[in-house]
Design a protein around this motif. Structure first.
Motif, short mmCIF file in Angstrom:
data_model
loop_
_atom_site.label_atom_id
_atom_site.label_comp_id
_atom_site.label_asym_id
_atom_site.label_seq_id
_atom_site.Cartn_x
_atom_site.Cartn_y
_atom_site.Cartn_z
N ILE A 183 -4.24 -7.74 -3.59
CA ILE A 183 -3.07 -7.15 -3.25
C ILE A 183 -1.71 -7.49 -3.93
CG2 ILE A 183 -2.56 -8.28 -1.11
CD1 ILE A 183 -2.46 -4.55 -1.35
N GLU A 184 -1.59 -8.73 -4.30
CA GLU A 184 -0.38 -9.21 -4.72
C GLU A 184 -0.16 -8.80 -6.19
OE1 GLU A 184 -3.13 -12.83 -5.01
OE2 GLU A 184 -2.73 -11.11 -3.51
N ILE A 190 0.86 -1.21 0.12
CA ILE A 190 -0.03 -0.05 -0.20
C ILE A 190 0.76 1.35 0.11
CG2 ILE A 190 -1.80 1.31 1.25
CD1 ILE A 190 -2.78 -1.57 2.45
N CYS A 191 1.87 1.30 0.95
CA CYS A 191 2.88 2.62 0.90
C CYS A 191 3.58 2.51 -0.38
CB CYS A 191 3.68 2.38 2.20
SG CYS A 191 3.00 2.30 3.68
N ALA A 192 4.03 1.60 -1.01
CA ALA A 192 4.55 1.69 -2.29
C ALA A 192 3.83 2.20 -3.44
CB ALA A 192 5.05 0.36 -2.49
N LYS A 193 2.27 1.99 -3.20
CA LYS A 193 1.44 2.55 -4.22
C LYS A 193 0.91 4.00 -3.99
CE LYS A 193 1.67 -0.89 -7.04
NZ LYS A 193 2.17 -0.91 -8.30
N MET A 194 1.56 4.71 -2.74
CA MET A 194 0.95 5.77 -2.64
C MET A 194 1.21 7.01 -3.59
SD MET A 194 -0.46 6.13 0.59
CE MET A 194 -0.54 5.18 2.03
N PRO A 195 0.03 7.72 -4.12
CA PRO A 195 0.46 8.72 -5.20
C PRO A 195 1.45 9.78 -4.40
CG PRO A 195 -1.85 8.22 -5.01
CD PRO A 195 -1.28 7.53 -3.81
N LYS A 196 2.21 10.41 -5.52
CA LYS A 196 3.14 11.45 -5.16
C LYS A 196 2.46 12.47 -4.22
CE LYS A 196 6.63 14.67 -6.63
NZ LYS A 196 7.14 15.32 -7.67
#
Length: 269
Positions: free
Chosen positions: A266-267, A156-162
């Motif tokens: 999620i994966e 989730i954190c890796a996919k956070m928008p800028k």
């Protein structure tokens, strides 16, 4: 007569100018307050970074946003936030020696598709859906559940928008029964979220809540910190779609709730 009109016009103009200045001054004061708040945070981030790096050199790898999240989680108390952050760094070295959780370590947990992700809410926060009724305590063990939770949070954190630091979660309890109840797993997941990923959860919307779930909720509730409690909302079935649409545009809402987007495991995110 003309002099009176002129005087009245000038008086009205003066009043409008004074009102404008009052509004302008008020706006400047608000901006100053915000600036002071940012300045205080920046100052405390610097102090906390110095303290943390003195105890643990690996703290230098953390960006200011991470340090700020720990500070905010402890109401800007530098000492408490630093202690919390140092514990996190130690935990991460032990729990994530490779820096990540491989899918092979949590294959049993992934098999049930109990965590999905798709779309963003109106604030640009990623939307995550967790299906409580798909969790089977008899499959796997507590350590595997912990790894699964960390795997999910890392994804989730890796996919956070800028520019975004938080996510929105929908906790769907449709079909949940006592066979799905897993208090140890709930408490472990809560501890990981609050202690290791502070200020990441923006809102938790709990839907399709069976009455019997409240028995488990009463056990877990005392362990939820005050900041997290404010982010949790229970939604009645009859108000489900309208409640979700308050935070999420229909184009971004998962299709299982009447929206347009299909959920993605999620994966696969």
């Amino acid at each position: 007569m003309e002099k009176e009109k002129k005087a009245e016009t000038e008086e009205n103009h003066d009043k409008e100018e004074m009102e404008f200045k009052d509004r302008e001054n008020g706006g400047q004061e608000e901006e100053q307050k915000e600036a002071i708040g940012d300045e205080v945070e920046r100052s405390k981030i610097g102090i906390m970074r110095a303290l943390a790096e003195r105890e643990d050199p690996s703290a230098k790898d953390a960006d200011d946003f991470m340090i700020r999240r720990f500070l905010r989680a402890r109401d800007l108390d530098i000492e408490k936030a630093t202690t919390m952050f140092l514990k996190y760094l130690s935990w991460r070295r032990t729990f994530l020696p490779k820096g990540f959780i491989s899918e092979s370590e949590i294959s049993t947990q992934l098999a049930d598709n109990k965590l999905c992700m798709q779309g963003v809410d109106k604030q640009g926060r990623p939307i995550v859906v967790a299906f409580g009724g798909r969790h089977k305590p008899t499959k796997g063990n507590l350590e595997e559940v912990k790894r699964f939770v960390v795997y999910g949070l890392e994804k989730i954190c890796a996919k956070m928008p800028k520019g975004q630091e938080k996510f929105v979660a929908i906790g769907d309890l449709e079909g949940w029964g006592f066979s799905n109840s897993d208090i140890r797993a709930y408490l472990a997941s809560l501890s990981i979220l609050q202690d290791c990923y502070p200020e990441r959860l923006g809102k938790l919307i709990i839907v399709h809540v069976p009455y019997i779930f409240m028995t488990a909720w009463k056990v877990v509730y005392p362990f939820i910190d005050s900041r997290t409690k404010k982010k949790i909302v229970f939604v009645e079935n009859k108000k489900l779609k309208s409640a979700l649409l308050e935070d999420i545009d229909e184009s971004q809402l998962p299709d299982i709730y009447g929206g347009k987007l299909p959920l993605v495991p999620i994966e696969e995110c």
